[in-house]
Write a protein that holds these residues in place. Sequence first.
Motif, PDB file in Angstrom:
ATOM      1  N   UNK A   1      -2.580  80.069  19.103  1.00  0.00           N
ATOM      2  CA  UNK A   1      -1.934  81.254  18.991  1.00  0.00           C
ATOM      3  C   UNK A   1      -2.392  82.422  19.959  1.00  0.00           C
ATOM      4  N   UNK A   2      -2.811  82.116  20.917  1.00  0.00           N
ATOM      5  CA  UNK A   2      -3.320  83.075  22.283  1.00  0.00           C
ATOM      6  C   UNK A   2      -2.496  82.785  23.438  1.00  0.00           C
ATOM      7  N   UNK A   3      -1.661  82.053  23.715  1.00  0.00           N
ATOM      8  CA  UNK A   3      -0.846  81.999  24.768  1.00  0.00           C
ATOM      9  C   UNK A   3       0.568  81.491  24.692  1.00  0.00           C
ATOM     10  N   UNK A   4       1.480  81.700  25.447  1.00  0.00           N
ATOM     11  CA  UNK A   4       2.804  81.036  25.146  1.00  0.00           C
ATOM     12  C   UNK A   4       3.260  80.474  26.426  1.00  0.00           C
ATOM     13  N   UNK A   5       4.281  79.699  26.422  1.00  0.00           N
ATOM     14  CA  UNK A   5       4.842  78.826  27.448  1.00  0.00           C
ATOM     15  C   UNK A   5       6.363  79.339  27.293  1.00  0.00           C
ATOM     16  N   UNK A   6       6.871  79.677  28.698  1.00  0.00           N
ATOM     17  CA  UNK A   6       8.172  80.186  28.845  1.00  0.00           C
ATOM     18  C   UNK A   6       8.902  79.019  29.968  1.00  0.00           C
ATOM     19  N   UNK A   7       9.968  78.301  29.421  1.00  0.00           N
ATOM     20  CA  UNK A   7      10.639  77.264  30.103  1.00  0.00           C
ATOM     21  C   UNK A   7      11.857  77.986  30.583  1.00  0.00           C
ATOM     22  N   UNK A   8      12.063  77.962  31.992  1.00  0.00           N
ATOM     23  CA  UNK A   8      13.311  78.509  32.510  1.00  0.00           C
ATOM     24  C   UNK A   8      14.276  77.585  32.952  1.00  0.00           C
ATOM     25  N   UNK A   9      15.193  77.279  32.550  1.00  0.00           N
ATOM     26  CA  UNK A   9      16.361  76.262  33.110  1.00  0.00           C
ATOM     27  C   UNK A   9      17.407  76.962  33.818  1.00  0.00           C
TER      28      UNK A   9
END
Lengths: 271, 271
Positions: free
Chosen positions: B57-65
């Motif tokens: 709960x300290x980072x996020x992942x953003x996937x761009x398609x």
Amino acid sequence: MAKTPLPWCVRPGSRVRLKDFDPADTRGLTEKEAALADLERSRSRLAELQERLYAENRRAVLVVLQGMDAAGKDGTIEHVFHSVSPIGCQVHSFTAPSDEERDHDFLWRVAMRLPRYGNIGIFNRSHYEDVVAVRVRRIAPRSVWEPRYEQINCYEKLLCSMGTRIVKFFLHIDRDEQRERLLDRLRDPNKAWKYQPGDLDDRKLWNDYQHAYEDVLERCSTEAAPWHIVPANKKWVRNALVAQTLIAVLEEMDPKPPKASFDWRKIKIPK
Amino acid sequence: MAKTPLPWCVRPGSRVRLKDFDPADTRGLTEKEAALADLERSRSRLAELQERLYAENRRAVLVVLQGMDAAGKDGTIEHVFHSVSPIGCQVHSFTAPSDEERDHDFLWRVAMRLPRYGNIGIFNRSHYEDVVAVRVRRIAPRSVWEPRYEQINCYEKLLCSMGTRIVKFFLHIDRDEQRERLLDRLRDPNKAWKYQPGDLDDRKLWNDYQHAYEDVLERCSTEAAPWHIVPANKKWVRNALVAQTLIAVLEEMDPKPPKASFDWRKIKIPK
């Protein structure tokens, strides 16, 4: 930064020692009565310029207000923006972040509250708490707040390049003035709700806060978004200077309603 | 960028000609059956890594398609993320901006949809439409879209520095494959809803789109957030490569659940 920045604008790169700034300074304003009459005119001018910004609908203004407790953030909003239509002017008062806000980067809640084009947004406290209160009250370690100065500069520059003009004010009072104002709050049953026991904890940390603000004023006064140090012991001076600054910024932006796409002579309104 | 970037990762500063990339490439995968079995394992691994990200709960992942119509954006989401719990994974499909979104800078609606820490956010189309569709369909003049490449790079770098890892995929198909897929949609009553007459207008602009994408892949592949060009004529190859990439990114991030702050032997659960 404005082409001809006002004298209370912090030039990027300059060193700031708050002791060098007199919080009781009148910045050339000598008569309170005249200044109040002038503020009345400034308010109308501000309302007029805001209406043009609203009609143009291509850019926004974001006003950031910071200062010690009782520095007059609420009062500034009340007195300066009093004639601007709330249709095109919104205030957001930042308090402690919510759980959802804490689960994002510290600038996320700022993005959520950015003014629409055509609007003036007012931040009553802001992302600067994340390098001031968070630092002074040791809510997060240096490794967390240290990179934020650069992140703030980067974000503000980006917002500016996309049409949001940021105008930042530090309302500068001294310890004695704060004491008077806190006492006022305690004595006046109508103001007592503003008093919070935490105010005294922060007052104990006065020097740390001043130092944290000096860092902000030095490190985050940029070409894109400079700080203004407004002497705020005298409320009438504070209001006059904030209003003057905003008028100067809006006049420089010179918003223009889009040209009518019709010929009014050809339009008939049915009876 | 990953320490050992995958071969389909676009190195920052490199020149991209999409004709040099074979959309039917299998990138070393030779057998479909083996690849499908492998995808099954990848999905479990992805679910496991996502759970660790959620616990940390300290980072996020953003996937761009991104990709041409029918390139397989929806299919990729369905097949690759199928085992990941939706508690920690949200998709946002971007369509034409709303009036409120249009009244802000083009990155505002992106900020509104950023994943919470601990989550994987998936953008089905994204802010890249603002330099692709907007440019190709001439929705805005060059003076509007030209500064956006730099604004995007600046914003993505900022997000990355604040804990959001951005992983961008261009799903690369060729004109013939698109034709087959559009025909499939028309022929199959269960898929017909996906077909929109505008698809043919965009197909006419195929070369302009490819060129606009080449600019995106060249100008917005950065150290902070590189693009991946995924050959997507073969769906099983596309899915395998996207899954592999995400696993590599998450393994490098190596999220760890926080250490328990209690001694489990001392905790009694009342009967």
